[in-house]
Design an enzyme around this catalytic site. Structure first.
Site, PDB file in Angstrom:
ATOM      1  N   GLU A  35      10.971  -2.698  -3.764  1.00 26.57           N
ATOM      2  CA  GLU A  35      10.538  -3.053  -2.407  1.00 26.57           C
ATOM      3  C   GLU A  35      11.581  -2.635  -1.378  1.00 26.57           C
ATOM      4  OE1 GLU A  35       7.201  -3.454  -1.924  1.00 26.57           O
ATOM      5  OE2 GLU A  35       7.453  -5.033  -3.409  1.00 26.57           O
ATOM      6  N   THR A  37      12.663   0.202  -0.868  1.00 30.69           N
ATOM      7  CA  THR A  37      13.485   1.305  -1.368  1.00 30.69           C
ATOM      8  C   THR A  37      12.915   2.653  -0.952  1.00 30.69           C
ATOM      9  OG1 THR A  37      12.237   1.140  -3.429  1.00 30.69           O
ATOM     10  CG2 THR A  37      14.393   0.089  -3.378  1.00 30.69           C
ATOM     11  N   SER A  69     -17.129   0.637  11.189  1.00 32.15           N
ATOM     12  CA  SER A  69     -16.455  -0.242  10.243  1.00 32.15           C
ATOM     13  C   SER A  69     -17.268  -1.503  10.037  1.00 32.15           C
ATOM     14  CB  SER A  69     -15.064  -0.623  10.757  1.00 32.15           C
ATOM     15  OG  SER A  69     -14.521  -1.696  10.019  1.00 32.15           O
ATOM     16  N   GLY A 126      -0.857  -7.514   1.993  1.00 26.26           N
ATOM     17  CA  GLY A 126       0.225  -6.727   1.421  1.00 26.26           C
ATOM     18  C   GLY A 126      -0.236  -5.805   0.317  1.00 26.26           C
ATOM     19  N   SER A 129      -4.078  -1.979   2.603  1.00 23.80           N
ATOM     20  CA  SER A 129      -5.405  -1.554   3.029  1.00 23.80           C
ATOM     21  C   SER A 129      -5.325  -0.397   4.013  1.00 23.80           C
ATOM     22  CB  SER A 129      -6.169  -2.731   3.648  1.00 23.80           C
ATOM     23  OG  SER A 129      -5.454  -3.293   4.732  1.00 23.80           O
ATOM     24  N   ASP A 174       2.977   3.738  -0.414  1.00 22.28           N
ATOM     25  CA  ASP A 174       1.603   3.256  -0.398  1.00 22.28           C
ATOM     26  C   ASP A 174       0.604   4.399  -0.497  1.00 22.28           C
ATOM     27  OD1 ASP A 174       2.786   0.811  -0.091  1.00 22.28           O
ATOM     28  OD2 ASP A 174       2.254   0.590   2.025  1.00 22.28           O
TER      29      ASP A 174
END
Length: 383
Positions: A35, A37, A69, A126, A129, A174
């Site tokens: 995390e 990093t 959406s 977290g 998304s 991500d």
């Protein structure tokens, strides 16, 4: 057809009065370990979730984009001039416009398109998304326009959309997980070289499960806290004369050279977290899955004490899961809310989850939501 896929297709038909040319999906992710990093040129080990954002899409003859959406039940439209101005389109549609902008800035002839977005990735938990949305839209536009965008270049484009168009200074983890993950594996990513290795992570074959608890604590890091941690790391690297904190070879000497205790704690987290990622990868390569538990727990303690990004809800979920028999537990994601993951025996996942729920009730916290995470595949066309 899955429920979220059906909702995207139905949303497209309702919003645009036609059938989509296809459907594309990209997953949320859980970071097993590593995390904060990624933007320090370090190492991370995420895996993709079965939870996905689905985009139903069809080309338009002119360079304009219409996006509906299900979350807001609104349609946002923008043209090339608006897409070419970072920040011009804001809110959830900014992530879509950012992808268009990043592709166009790279010289790609991005097709105009109508897009309908549906999701079963919990927002604000977290689980990334936003990266899933960017990755699904990028994959759809690349296919619709037959764009020559190699898969290994796509995470950086999606990251640029978030960094430079939306204004969120995230690393590349991500988007890499959402695009390049493989089912049954964790993605070992060197954030400097972007080299990847698919690490076997079939926990079920070891009689284990990964419990993910959505703590329901609001996940807020798009503002000052996340950015302040990143600035502290960059300032520390500059003071230490290294390109990034990944390059710190002697932690004790580095800590002694820094001017204040806050900066020392930030550096200690990043350097030790990188080492924990490497140790976790080594254990998984050896098939010693249970043995990664203490590393997960040590990662949480470092985030809590040195990086100072946890909140009472996540700390309680971790301590309760450990007391209920988890091999290891940690917060996952950027911090200040979101989810906790715990490595547990497969037959104890419900008792551990129930223990966390009971602890929340006793503390007066909002009841958590949980699920068993299954390492899944990255972005692609589904129909």
């Amino acid at each position: 057809m899955s429920d979220v896929t059906a909702r995207a297709a139905a949303g497209f038909s309702s919003a645009f009065g036609a059938e989509p040319a296809g459907l594309w999906a990209a997953p949320g992710r859980v970071n097993l370990i590593g995390e904060h990093t990624d933007y320090n040129d370090g190492f991370v080990l995420p895996f993709a979730l079965p939870h996905r954002i689905v985009v139903a899409a069809a080309s338009l003859p002119t360079p304009r984009w219409r996006v509906w959406s299900e979350q807001s039940d609104e349609t946002i439209e923008f043209d090339a001039a608006q897409a070419d101005e970072p920040g011009k389109i804001d809110g959830w549609a900014g992530y879509v416009a950012g992808v268009v902008w990043a592709l166009r800035a790279k010289g790609h002839d991005v097709p105009g398109a109508s897009l309908a977005v549906a999701s079963d990735v919990p927002a604000g938990a977290g689980l990334s998304s936003s990266a899933a949305l960017e990755s699904a839209v990028l994959t759809a536009l690349a296919d619709l326009g037959d764009l020559a965008v190699p898969v290994e270049e796509r995470p950086a484009l999606a990251q640029r959309a978030e960094n430079d168009y939306v204004g969120m200074p995230c690393g590349i983890m991500d988007q890499s997980a959402s695009i390049r993950a493989e089912a049954g594996h964790a993605l070992f990513l060197d954030c400097r070289t972007l080299a990847i290795e698919q690490i076997p992570f079939d926990v079920a074959s070891f009689g284990l499960a990964v419990l993910v608890v959505d703590t329901r604590a609001p996940h807020r890091h798009a503002g000052g806290e996340y950015a302040s941690r990143r600035r502290a790391c960059e300032e520390a690297a500059a003071l230490l004369g290294v390109p990034a904190l990944r390059d710190v070879a002697d932690l004790d000497a580095a800590l002694a050279a820094l001017p204040d205790d806050v900066m020392r704690r930030r550096v200690r987290h990043v350097v030790t977290e990188n080492q924990r990622v490497l140790e976790t990868v080594a254990l998984l390569r050896a098939g010693e899955v249970r043995e990664i538990g203490p590393l997960l727990t040590a990662s949480h303690a470092s985030m809590r004490d040195d990086f100072e990004i946890t909140v009472p809800e996540v700390d309680l979920a971790v301590s309760t899961a450990l007391a209920a028999g988890a091999y290891g537990a940690r917060m996952t994601g950027g911090g200040f809310g979101g989810c906790v993951l715990a490595l547990v025996d497969a037959d104890s996942i419900e008792p551990v989850a129930a223990a966390v729920a009971a602890a929340y009730a006793g503390a007066g916290f909002t009841a958590p939501v949980w699920f068993a995470a299954r390492p899944s595949a990255g972005a692609g066309r589904i129909e």
